[in-house]
Each structure stands twice: as C-alpha cells, then as structure tokens.
Design a protein around this motif. Structure first.
Motif, mmCIF file in Angstrom:
data_model
loop_
_atom_site.group_PDB
_atom_site.id
_atom_site.type_symbol
_atom_site.label_atom_id
_atom_site.label_comp_id
_atom_site.label_asym_id
_atom_site.label_seq_id
_atom_site.Cartn_x
_atom_site.Cartn_y
_atom_site.Cartn_z
ATOM 1 N N GLY A 358 -29.309 3.014 40.978
ATOM 2 C CA GLY A 358 -28.562 3.131 39.740
ATOM 3 C C GLY A 358 -28.176 1.772 39.196
ATOM 4 O O GLY A 358 -28.614 0.731 39.690
ATOM 5 N N SER A 359 -27.334 1.785 38.170
ATOM 6 C CA SER A 359 -26.876 0.561 37.518
ATOM 7 C C SER A 359 -25.628 0.034 38.217
ATOM 8 O O SER A 359 -24.716 0.801 38.527
ATOM 9 C CB SER A 359 -26.576 0.821 36.043
ATOM 10 N N LEU A 360 -25.594 -1.278 38.431
ATOM 11 C CA LEU A 360 -24.501 -1.905 39.166
ATOM 12 C C LEU A 360 -23.342 -2.261 38.239
ATOM 13 O O LEU A 360 -23.538 -2.918 37.214
ATOM 14 C CB LEU A 360 -25.015 -3.163 39.869
ATOM 15 N N GLN A 361 -22.141 -1.841 38.634
ATOM 16 C CA GLN A 361 -20.895 -2.254 37.995
ATOM 17 C C GLN A 361 -19.996 -2.862 39.070
ATOM 18 O O GLN A 361 -20.019 -2.427 40.221
ATOM 19 C CB GLN A 361 -20.186 -1.071 37.339
ATOM 20 N N THR A 362 -19.199 -3.867 38.676
ATOM 21 C CA THR A 362 -18.365 -4.528 39.684
ATOM 22 C C THR A 362 -17.050 -5.005 39.086
ATOM 23 O O THR A 362 -16.951 -5.299 37.895
ATOM 24 C CB THR A 362 -19.117 -5.727 40.307
ATOM 25 N N ARG A 363 -16.048 -5.069 39.940
ATOM 26 C CA ARG A 363 -14.728 -5.595 39.585
ATOM 27 C C ARG A 363 -14.176 -6.260 40.830
ATOM 28 O O ARG A 363 -14.354 -5.760 41.941
ATOM 29 C CB ARG A 363 -13.827 -4.444 39.135
ATOM 30 N N GLY A 364 -13.535 -7.430 40.674
ATOM 31 C CA GLY A 364 -13.042 -8.101 41.870
ATOM 32 C C GLY A 364 -12.266 -9.357 41.555
ATOM 33 O O GLY A 364 -12.077 -9.724 40.394
ATOM 34 N N TYR A 366 -12.814 -12.512 41.653
ATOM 35 C CA TYR A 366 -13.412 -13.684 41.010
ATOM 36 C C TYR A 366 -14.440 -13.277 39.948
ATOM 37 O O TYR A 366 -15.300 -14.082 39.559
ATOM 38 C CB TYR A 366 -14.055 -14.608 42.065
ATOM 39 N N THR A 367 -14.367 -12.039 39.476
ATOM 40 C CA THR A 367 -15.255 -11.558 38.413
ATOM 41 C C THR A 367 -14.478 -11.477 37.104
ATOM 42 O O THR A 367 -13.348 -10.970 37.080
ATOM 43 C CB THR A 367 -15.846 -10.183 38.769
ATOM 44 N N ILE A 368 -15.083 -11.976 36.029
ATOM 45 C CA ILE A 368 -14.386 -12.040 34.751
ATOM 46 C C ILE A 368 -14.097 -10.644 34.207
ATOM 47 O O ILE A 368 -14.758 -9.667 34.553
ATOM 48 C CB ILE A 368 -15.182 -12.851 33.709
ATOM 49 N N ARG A 369 -13.093 -10.564 33.335
ATOM 50 C CA ARG A 369 -12.744 -9.310 32.653
ATOM 51 C C ARG A 369 -13.219 -9.312 31.208
ATOM 52 O O ARG A 369 -13.066 -8.332 30.489
ATOM 53 C CB ARG A 369 -11.222 -9.097 32.679
ATOM 54 N N GLY A 370 -13.769 -10.451 30.747
ATOM 55 C CA GLY A 370 -14.265 -10.551 29.384
ATOM 56 C C GLY A 370 -14.873 -11.916 29.168
ATOM 57 O O GLY A 370 -14.563 -12.870 29.887
ATOM 58 N N TYR A 371 -15.773 -12.018 28.187
ATOM 59 C CA TYR A 371 -16.405 -13.297 27.892
ATOM 60 C C TYR A 371 -15.471 -14.170 27.064
ATOM 61 O O TYR A 371 -14.619 -13.673 26.321
ATOM 62 C CB TYR A 371 -17.722 -13.076 27.139
ATOM 63 N N GLY A 375 -16.753 -12.097 23.238
ATOM 64 C CA GLY A 375 -18.081 -11.552 22.975
ATOM 65 C C GLY A 375 -18.465 -10.426 23.919
ATOM 66 O O GLY A 375 -17.929 -10.290 25.016
ATOM 67 N N ALA A 376 -19.423 -9.600 23.485
ATOM 68 C CA ALA A 376 -20.047 -8.533 24.273
ATOM 69 C C ALA A 376 -19.041 -7.634 24.992
ATOM 70 O O ALA A 376 -19.115 -7.459 26.209
ATOM 71 C CB ALA A 376 -21.021 -9.135 25.286
ATOM 72 N N PRO A 377 -18.095 -7.015 24.265
ATOM 73 C CA PRO A 377 -17.138 -6.124 24.927
ATOM 74 C C PRO A 377 -17.805 -4.921 25.586
ATOM 75 O O PRO A 377 -17.249 -4.331 26.517
ATOM 76 C CB PRO A 377 -16.210 -5.695 23.781
ATOM 77 N N GLU A 378 -19.017 -4.567 25.114
ATOM 78 C CA GLU A 378 -19.733 -3.432 25.696
ATOM 79 C C GLU A 378 -20.161 -3.693 27.140
ATOM 80 O O GLU A 378 -20.582 -2.765 27.846
ATOM 81 C CB GLU A 378 -20.957 -3.094 24.844
ATOM 82 N N SER A 379 -20.058 -4.948 27.582
ATOM 83 C CA SER A 379 -20.430 -5.284 28.968
ATOM 84 C C SER A 379 -19.349 -4.905 29.969
ATOM 85 O O SER A 379 -19.539 -5.109 31.172
ATOM 86 C CB SER A 379 -20.729 -6.783 29.085
ATOM 87 N N PHE A 380 -18.228 -4.362 29.500
ATOM 88 C CA PHE A 380 -17.113 -4.029 30.377
ATOM 89 C C PHE A 380 -16.665 -2.588 30.128
ATOM 90 O O PHE A 380 -16.629 -2.128 28.988
ATOM 91 C CB PHE A 380 -15.944 -4.999 30.140
ATOM 92 N N ASP A 383 -12.006 0.594 32.395
ATOM 93 C CA ASP A 383 -11.163 0.274 33.548
ATOM 94 C C ASP A 383 -11.490 -1.095 34.151
ATOM 95 O O ASP A 383 -11.125 -1.391 35.288
ATOM 96 C CB ASP A 383 -11.243 1.362 34.620
ATOM 97 N N GLY A 384 -12.172 -1.961 33.380
ATOM 98 C CA GLY A 384 -12.312 -3.361 33.769
ATOM 99 C C GLY A 384 -13.496 -3.704 34.637
ATOM 100 O O GLY A 384 -13.570 -4.821 35.149
ATOM 101 N N PHE A 385 -14.455 -2.800 34.817
ATOM 102 C CA PHE A 385 -15.652 -3.128 35.589
ATOM 103 C C PHE A 385 -16.663 -3.844 34.689
ATOM 104 O O PHE A 385 -16.857 -3.465 33.528
ATOM 105 C CB PHE A 385 -16.293 -1.871 36.175
ATOM 106 N N TYR A 386 -17.286 -4.868 35.250
ATOM 107 C CA TYR A 386 -18.347 -5.578 34.547
ATOM 108 C C TYR A 386 -19.669 -4.858 34.785
ATOM 109 O O TYR A 386 -20.048 -4.588 35.935
ATOM 110 C CB TYR A 386 -18.434 -7.026 35.033
#
Length: 603
Positions: A358-364, A366-371, A375-380, A383-386
């Motif tokens: 499947g498609s990988l989503q991650t939150r942690g 040292y992972t950003i919450r936004g660019y 930019g590119a809000p659809e990448s999150f 609930d804050g997963f990239y």
C-alpha cells in the motif's frame, strides 16, 4: 555540536579534499570567522536565506557552519543546478545572498553568481543582494570573506528554529522547500550515527552531492562531525576515483545510490584496489534491487551492506548492521525511532495489515508537518501524517520493502504492475547490468510497458548482448505473468539520471513516448509482407519467428485478445485500414490470419 566535537578532538582531521585539510579546531575557527564576515562585510542578518551551491569541497563545510552560526538559513542547491534553477530558488525563498565557488569540474559557477546578481540587485527590504564566491585556486579560498573575529556570533537561534531549507526529491515541477529545525534534524543525525556505527575512528567518503539530504544526515557529514570522525571529499563518482580514494584514505563508509553500485560492480576497476578498510556500504536514494544487493560481496567482501530508505521530509529507515544477510538484501530497513508512526494504506486511505502492499504515510519526531511557505497541503492528512508517495510492504517486525512510487505504478489494461518486480527479474539475467521499467500512455492499454536495459560490460565486449526476444523469453521462463512482460525492450548504454544520480524515469517516459512515433522514412518498406507479419505475431508470443509455424491453429498459439488488438492497431496503421477484429480473431490458423491481413491491405 561542532564546538563540542572541536573541544573533544581539536587536532583530529575533520574534513579534507585534494587541496586542503582542516582539523576540527580549524573548521570551528574558520567557520566563525566566515560567519562574522558575512555579517560585517555583506550585511546578512539572522533569519535571512542564502542559496548555497557548492561541489564536494572542504569550503562547503566551512560555509555551512558559518551560516548556522550567523543564523542565516542555507537553501541547499545541488552543484548540477543551472543558473535558471538557482534564480528560481532565490526568488521562491526570498534569499538575501548566493554563496558558491568560482569554478569546478568544468562548470563556471561565477557566471551563476553574476546572472543572479543581475536578476536580483537587492533584497525584498532594499539591501544589496550579496554574492559570495570562494576562489578555489587560492591557498585560502574564503580569505576575502573572513573577519578577524573568531567568536561565535551568538545568533544561531533556538533549537526549535528552522536551521535550513532542503529541497524535496519530487520528480515533477519545482522542488518544494522543506524547513528542518535544529532539534529535529540533529535527533535524526545522532540516532543515525549510533545505528550506523560511527565513531572517532570512522572515515566517511562523500561521493554523492554534499548538500543532498542523504549525504548530509544519514548519518552523513553531520553524523561524522558529531562522532568526531574524518570526512573525505571524493571528487568524482567513477569507479577508479572512488575505489582508489577508499584505498588511499582508508575510508570506512560511503553512501551511494543504486546506479553507482551496479556501475562499480561491472567496472574493470573492480578488484584492482585495496578496499579492505570499507566497513559499511550504505545504499539509498532509490530501491536497491535484490539481485544487485546479493552481488555487493563480490566487490566488497568485508563490507556490511546497509540499505537506507528515507526522505528529506523526515522519516529514515535502516537495515541494522547486525541484521541477517537475507533481511539486508531483501528489505529497506525499519525506522530510526520507536516514536516513528507508520501507516500503510489502500486507495481509500484504510490501513492495511502487515504483508500487504500500500501507500506509505508517516508521522514522527523528526518528520515535517508542512512544507515551508505552506505548499502542497495535500501531502498531509488531517491528523498530521505525511503522505510519502511510496508504495511499500511492511512485515511483522516493522521492516519496509519498497515496491515503487504511487506515480510509478503502471496500470496496463487494468492490471497493476510494480516496476521493481520486473526490474528485479531482469537483473538476474547474467548479461544484464541494470534495468528500468516505465509506463507510457497508450490509447488501447491505458499504459504500455517499456523496459530499458544496460548490458553487462563482459557481454557487450563479447558481442553477446541479449536482444528483445531473448529478454522477453527469459522473463516468461522465469515465471513472470504475461501482462507483466514488457511491451517494448530497449538496449541502451546508460540511463538518464537526476542531479543526485537516481534513474530519471521521467526522462525515460519522454524517450519511450518519442520512440512510439517512428518516422515514416524509418518504417519497413513493406510492413504487410508475410515475413513481417509472422515476426509481429512471434513478437507478441515472445518466441523466435523461426519457431512459429504458419500452420498452427490460432487458438493453440497462446495469443490473447489484447495482443490481437495491439496487432490490429499496428496493421491498420501499416495499411490494412479495412481490417476488423472479428476477421483476425476468427482466422483458423496463423497462415489464414496473415492472408486476411494482406488481403485487407491489398498487398
């Protein structure tokens, strides 16, 4: 961090290239004097952005820590970026300065500085735009920039402040800017140094572009400095340069991308250099195919292969140095932190159990919450997963196997094809050095598959390069499903690559689309003669035309309706305009089919 390492290892070599060598004390002192010079002579202020374009030279590290000390945010350009791309980065980041070298490896970087200065005479607040050029031919290339002040500027800011802007690794459009903070990035660096076994005895060879995220932090340049290790700037990626540098400097670790590994394994230089010092070969930036991973001991018998799967946005996964060989060659590792959250989801966003792709989503941590810049809000997710865009399989122990990118997955007539699977089988052919599969738009199939293959050097030298028929037959004999066997196979000398050495599948797709439009003067003089038609049918069946009898019943040949439709399109284009699918599908034998086609084309 640098001050602590300099206090612990003042006289140890921190970084060297073929021109200069700096101890930890030299690096700390020099970077602070450059920091004060940037403030005093060029008017830079804490919070400014500065585009940095340096090749793999010692001065890059000095300038990097000078900017950190001055509180100026580096915007990391790659040495291969053009002047136009540099101007775009400066504009989008609203940069106050551009720092580079005069020239290196045939590239005139001073010209980049002059072009940018002409396009941006002042900053947004009216200050002169600063261009700073290191003169690499001088004993001290940064002498004109340095201040006599060796004290820290004290302006680097809080740990939670953004430290720099890294560029996304996306393949479409302008790269997004990623704001990484001092604390989140150094957490990743410190943990990576431990996972990768770095200490003061380590010697890290910088082969990939120095400013790339992989080279910077996994554990990279920053990890080496954190551990008190030595950094060797390697001037080229070719096998002779790298392998001789390993031998000369007793390099213990390098970080590379998969195409370099295959090139080195296949190079005549393999086995000519003493590479026994190398302890860890890190491979990342893209998936290392398992057949290639299994060949690494052929060149580096004493090395531990370490697969790295990460992204500039945060999440980094490593195979561990004490993992068993099968896990190392077949997975891309598990996350750095126990607090890294991983979700593998289907097309509806529903989480999948271990073992399913499947498609990988991650939150942690040292992972950003936004660019940077929003930019590119659809990448999150809400609930804050990239949303990484990677397709993976996670096993019960949390190790990830990368299957490909969401955008790389090929949809051929409704059947989903993961390029890495086909590439992996092609790489088991003894005459194949590297392989890449892409999907190309097709009116009938939606996407057709095109494989690019680089033959092994030994096969090419012996005149034994496998052809399209042989390779497709090899895939069929290996048990690959019929729909996964490439529609076209191109034998090439090399692959197009991105700035950091990854295979540019975007360029391959463009090339494959162009190949589909064969100029009329290159087409066969008479494409509907019997021999040509028999060859067309044999091609779809992936057999030698000489082995195909015209008397065989069409129903027994193994050809399917999709393949017949593809042939129908081709024959109509070649002149059999009145031909219809029912006519060819109801032909009793191969000879009858050929006769029907020729009659429709009046040949």
């Amino acid at each position: 961090m640098l001050a602590e390492s300099a206090a612990a290892h003042p006289d140890s070599v921190a970084v060297l290239d073929d021109r200069r060598t700096l101890s930890y004390a030299d690096l700390l002192d020099g970077s602070r004097r450059v920091a004060n010079g940037l403030i005093e002579k060029h008017g830079l202020r804490a919070g400014d952005r500065a585009v940095v374009q340096f090749p793999n030279v010692v001065e890059y590290v000095e300038v990097l820590f000078a900017l950190f000390d001055a509180g100026v945010l580096p915007v990391f350009a790659l040495a291969s970026h053009s002047a136009i791309e540099i101007e775009d980065l400066a504009t989008r980041s609203d940069a106050a300065a551009f720092l580079t070298v005069d020239a290196f490896g045939g590239t005139d970087y001073r010209a980049h500085a002059e072009q940018l200065a002409g396009a941006r005479p002042s900053t947004g607040d009216g200050r002169p735009f600063a261009t700073v050029v290191a003169e690499l031919g001088r004993p001290d290339p940064l002498a004109a920039i340095r201040s006599s002040n060796t004290a820290s500027t004290g302006r680097s800011g809080a740990p939670s402040d953004i430290a720099f802007l890294q560029l996304s690794g996306g393949t479409t459009g302008a790269p997004k800017m990623i704001g990484r903070t001092h604390d989140d990035y150094l957490y990743s660096v410190r943990e990576s140094a431990v996972i990768c076994g770095l200490d003061e005895s380590s010697v890290f060879g910088v082969v990939l572009p120095a400013s790339h995220n992989f080279t910077m932090s996994s554990p990279g340049i920053l990890g080496a400095l954190y551990a008190g290790a030595r950094i060797v700037m390697v001037g080229s990626t070719d096998a002779r340069t790298v392998l001789s540098a390993i031998a000369e400097h007793a390099i213990t670790g390098v970080s590379v991308v998969p195409p370099l590994v295959t090139a080195w394994l296949d190079s005549p230089e393999a086995g000519r250099h003493d590479v026994s010092s190398l302890r860890v070969l890190q491979v990342g930036g893209a998936k290392l195919a398992e057949p290639v991973a299994r060949r690494v001991p052929d060149l580096f018998p004493r090395v531990t292969l370490q697969q790295v799967f990460g992204m500039a946005e945060g999440l980094v996964n490593y195979t561990r140095l004490d993992d068993d060989f099968e896990r190392i060659v077949s997975t891309q590792g598990r996350p750095i932190s126990p607090d890294d959250e991983i979700r593998v989801v289907d097309a509806n966003g529903d989480e999948l159990p271990p073992g399913q792709e499947g498609s990988l989503q991650t939150r942690g941590p040292y992972t950003i919450r936004g660019y940077w810049g929003g930019g590119a809000p659809e990448s999150f997710t809400a609930d804050g997963f990239y949303c990484t865009g990677d397709r993976v399989v996670r096993d019960a122990q949390g190790y990830l196997t990368v299957v490909g990118r969401d955008k790389d997955q090929i949809n051929r007539a409704g059947e989903k094809i993961a390029p890495s699977e086909v590439e992996g089988v092609l790489l088991t052919h003894p005459a194949v050095r590297d392989a890449s599969l892409v999907g190309v738009p097709d009116d009938r199939l939606g996407e057709r598959t095109v494989a690019y293959v680089i033959p092994a050097t030994a096969a090419a030298d012996a005149g034994e390069v496998p052809g399209e028929f042989a390779l497709r037959g090899f895939l069929r004999e290996a048990g690959l499903a019929r729909f996964k066997i490439p529609d076209d196979v191109f034998i090439v000398d090399e692959f197009p690559t991105t700035a950091v050495g990854k295979i540019s599948k975007k360029d391959q797709r463009v090339d494959a689309a162009g190949e589909a439009e064969t100029p009329a003067d290159e087409a066969p003089a008479d494409p509907l003669v019997a021999d040509h038609l028999l060859a067309d049918i044999a091609d779809k069946l992936m057999i030698d035309p000489a082995a195909l009898s015209g008397g065989i019943m069409l129903a027994d040949s193994g050809i399917d309706s999709l393949q017949l439709m593809a042939l129908l399109d081709k024959w109509r284009t070649a002149g059999a305009a009145g031909l219809d699918f029912e006519t060819i599908a109801q032909s009793p034998t191969i000879d009858d089919l050929i006769a029907a086609v020729r009659q429709a084309g009046a040949r």
